[in-house]
Design an enzyme around this catalytic site. Sequence first.
Site, PDB file in Angstrom:
ATOM      1  N   THR A 289       0.862  -1.183   0.000  1.00  0.00           N
ATOM      2  CA  THR A 289       0.000   0.000   0.000  1.00  0.00           C
ATOM      3  C   THR A 289       0.891   1.222   0.000  1.00  0.00           C
ATOM      4  OG1 THR A 289       0.010   0.245   2.390  1.00  0.00           O
ATOM      5  CG2 THR A 289      -1.703  -1.141   1.463  1.00  0.00           C
TER       6      THR A 289
ATOM      7  N   LYS B  27     -12.411  17.410  12.915  1.00  0.00           N
ATOM      8  CA  LYS B  27     -13.050  17.452  14.235  1.00  0.00           C
ATOM      9  C   LYS B  27     -13.148  18.900  14.682  1.00  0.00           C
ATOM     10  CE  LYS B  27     -11.067  13.065  14.326  1.00  0.00           C
ATOM     11  NZ  LYS B  27      -9.800  12.585  13.716  1.00  0.00           N
TER      12      LYS B  27
ATOM     13  N   TRP C 107     -18.037  16.104  14.227  1.00  0.00           N
ATOM     14  CA  TRP C 107     -17.294  15.636  13.060  1.00  0.00           C
ATOM     15  C   TRP C 107     -17.853  16.265  11.786  1.00  0.00           C
ATOM     16  CZ3 TRP C 107     -16.659   9.549  13.696  1.00  0.00           C
ATOM     17  CH2 TRP C 107     -15.838   9.294  14.806  1.00  0.00           C
TER      18      TRP C 107
END
Lengths: 539, 539
Positions: free
Chosen positions: B181, B434, B439
């Site tokens: 990845t 945040k 959120w």
Amino acid sequence: MMDTPLLLTPFLERAERYFPKKEIVSRTHSGIQRINYRTWAGRTRSLASALDKLNMKKGDRVGTLAWNHHRHLEAYFAVPCRGGVLHMVNIRLSPEHLVYVINHAEDRILLIDIDLLPVVESIKDQLTTVEHFIIMSDESVLPGTTLSPVYSYEKLVEEGDHSYPLLHDLDEQSPAAMCYTSATTGNPKGVVYTHRGIYLHSMALGMADSLGLREEDVAMPVVPMFHVNAWGMPFAAVWFGTTQVLPGPSFTPKILAELIQSEKVTITAGVPTIWIGLLKVLEEYNISISSLRALVSGGAASPRGLIQAYEEKYGVPFIQGYGMTETSPIVSLSKLKSSMKEFDLAEKINIRTKTGLVVPGLEVMVVNEKGEVPWDGKTMGELIVKGPWIASEYYDDTRTQEAFKNGWLYTGDIAVMDEEGYIKITDRTKDLIKSGGEWISSVDLENALMSHEGVLEAAVVAIPHASWQERPLACVTLKDAYKKLVTEQELKNFLKTQFANWWIPDSIVFMDEIPKTSVGKFLKRALREQLQNYFMDTE
Amino acid sequence: MMDTPLLLTPFLERAERYFPKKEIVSRTHSGIQRINYRTWAGRTRSLASALDKLNMKKGDRVGTLAWNHHRHLEAYFAVPCRGGVLHMVNIRLSPEHLVYVINHAEDRILLIDIDLLPVVESIKDQLTTVEHFIIMSDESVLPGTTLSPVYSYEKLVEEGDHSYPLLHDLDEQSPAAMCYTSATTGNPKGVVYTHRGIYLHSMALGMADSLGLREEDVAMPVVPMFHVNAWGMPFAAVWFGTTQVLPGPSFTPKILAELIQSEKVTITAGVPTIWIGLLKVLEEYNISISSLRALVSGGAASPRGLIQAYEEKYGVPFIQGYGMTETSPIVSLSKLKSSMKEFDLAEKINIRTKTGLVVPGLEVMVVNEKGEVPWDGKTMGELIVKGPWIASEYYDDTRTQEAFKNGWLYTGDIAVMDEEGYIKITDRTKDLIKSGGEWISSVDLENALMSHEGVLEAAVVAIPHASWQERPLACVTLKDAYKKLVTEQELKNFLKTQFANWWIPDSIVFMDEIPKTSVGKFLKRALREQLQNYFMDTE
């Protein structure tokens, strides 16, 4: 990669979680019943809790004697998802064989449809392992019965725990289900299906290059749920959240036609005799089957005329499938390759008359004593199969070694392979006619006879012959409108246009009905016995 | 059931045996090359024989630095079908990371596209495990190079054994392939794919309720073959005998559009930036993409306008897929349930904008500290995944414990689940903003901005803020025709029609281009670094 075992529990959970409102439509003694997957899953969990209370342990066999309906489908999951093994008893077996399979499987619990109660009552004293009898009916009131101890299915489900947990930590190679093959000689032979095998077979049913079973389908398995798990369709259908139509006990072709029309069935599966019957109904009544995207036929070869009628007159793709109890069962399907899309209808139907192309996941070969036969559409050999949803043995049976050799299942079917890799079954090894050192395919002759406009059914068997070793004899049932109008000579002439002279049956016998096995196949053994002295008598 | 291991060898053999004339179409440096599966399988076997001569042992890693073409597809099977492990090196990694992944995987052999030779030459002295370099080009003549020992791919294939046997007796849990990845911080993390995992993932791709990949498809994976196995498409396509179109190196959206038209591509897969580019081409040129039955987009969320354009203007179903290197990658697809078939187009597109419904075979949950969040489409939590084609660890990496907990992969993606069980990713855990204890989803804001007619691309990042902890800042690229015509205030007003006031970004910065990762995702880390003092400076 995670070592997540391939189990049946996630099938149920997926339907419950993502498709709670999709329906299971059952035709029961008291009419059509509809329950959705949320209700079904709750009832299945509840049944599982009841079975556990009856002390079902991991590996214990639980038998069902039941038609196609939602209760049977509940047992399909309640038993294996708690580690038990669902034994779907073939209710069409003789009483002796019923006793044999229930005792041989050592079923501890039996779930019985109310109309099959008399059968079980008649053999109960010979059952050596059954501890509990559960009666499935639409009411929670128990009928009078000589069975004991006995429970009402509906009462158990009513009183059980509808949120009972199912297992996620079984070994994927654990047994989940078993069926017995209706052997033509000797006792039936048991086949055990593992969680892994059913999981992979269900994936195969969902693959676009196989049946492509999907959520938007309305699937009606006509093949009984006690016959190779209704070809695996109910398992896969739950997983995908597919609407299921289960036709219940003692249906007629007309009932099936009406169900297809009213429930908008998109895919259905059964043996050719069912589709022969359905065709007659469609010719008589104004019932539409236009919702069907596929009609799947298996268990025996379908005559060309039958396939043609569905494709031409009704526009319904008629897909032949090949498989057996030992293969879960899907092995091959008569689907067209993309290169055949431009074929005209007659050529397409040629492909549809074949046994088909192997589905992804399995390996097949047609072999003779020299190895794989050439792909010429002519050279016959035995079909052998290998793969993760193929049995590796018969359950506790010394006959295992006859069929399972070198990692392959020897199917006992004689086949040819064409240039494109399509299998065509030409016979069972034991039905093949060996005439003067050459092989004659009884199936080819049957299909040819059944393509005659006056013929309803035809079975060809080998009859002992002094000079030729064996010769073919044909048994024919005529359609009502043609009774007494078609002669033996006319049919022989009809065959002569398609086959060499030495293939033509020496005699054609007209019958009112051809004896069939419990699953609708021609019972050639009975025919042979009935006719074995025919040539000797008439010679 | 037979204990047949789930391996890749039968994939190749099925294509070779049943679909020998179907084609793999590669766009190479010297133009379009067509080879059929028979030729391809022979070449693959030959490559396998050559690798064995170079002493490739079971478990040995063989690296590829290559674009999408038939040679890469040959390596896809030659390596694992002889027990080796194919390491698809992400060629877009930095030189330091290239060195890291090749050394960390301990690649013994490297297969290198000729145009990537300079990259490998520049790092060759730092490679500690590579023993052989094989150069892939259209000719069998070796170019000048500082690599040594070096071989011509075409010469090896020419001189190898075209009937070389591939293995059927590997353990299905054997490693077959690996990818790293592109981590946003630290070294890339390795994920190992087993034969079993790729087999089951391929079955999943073939299922009608997933992509339904089939023989009659013409599949074009635009996503690189070094990026999660091109989402597994090449493996499955071989198994099904699907025609493959591999677009090779340095293609443009126009080249892709022309390939779709000329090769009659039916299904293609890539990241949203590709489809944004393609759309521009379709608006400029008269190129038809009407052969497409599905356009699959993944790697990042696609803006609604993009989906709508394909569905409305071109009639092409735009299917969003969700997955990651750790998940093989298919987890979910934004396909419609049958109950949604009667939706109007706008409602259908609402579903298409979601991350989708989990495919059969996997389990997903969205969880917060209290457990699974309610299915209300509002409550955010982290998406977790489980199943047989999900990684269980990072290869030889202590960071395993951050992502793999209690048998689940914690994806690091913030999502909501709607009433129907459709996931919608709202953010990466690290990209979530945040603000004052609440959120804010950067993805929702980005999608809203990108649905404005003047906006080409938008990325929203969190910027530290003295009183609110974090506040959103939007970076926007305008379409050419709208440059300098759209103002910050206009976009803010546009957002205010859809979001609460406190969601509106404090600032919107116009940029010529938004930095992207090696696989075309917005590089938010770079953006954050570039902008981190923005508020402090301007406050």
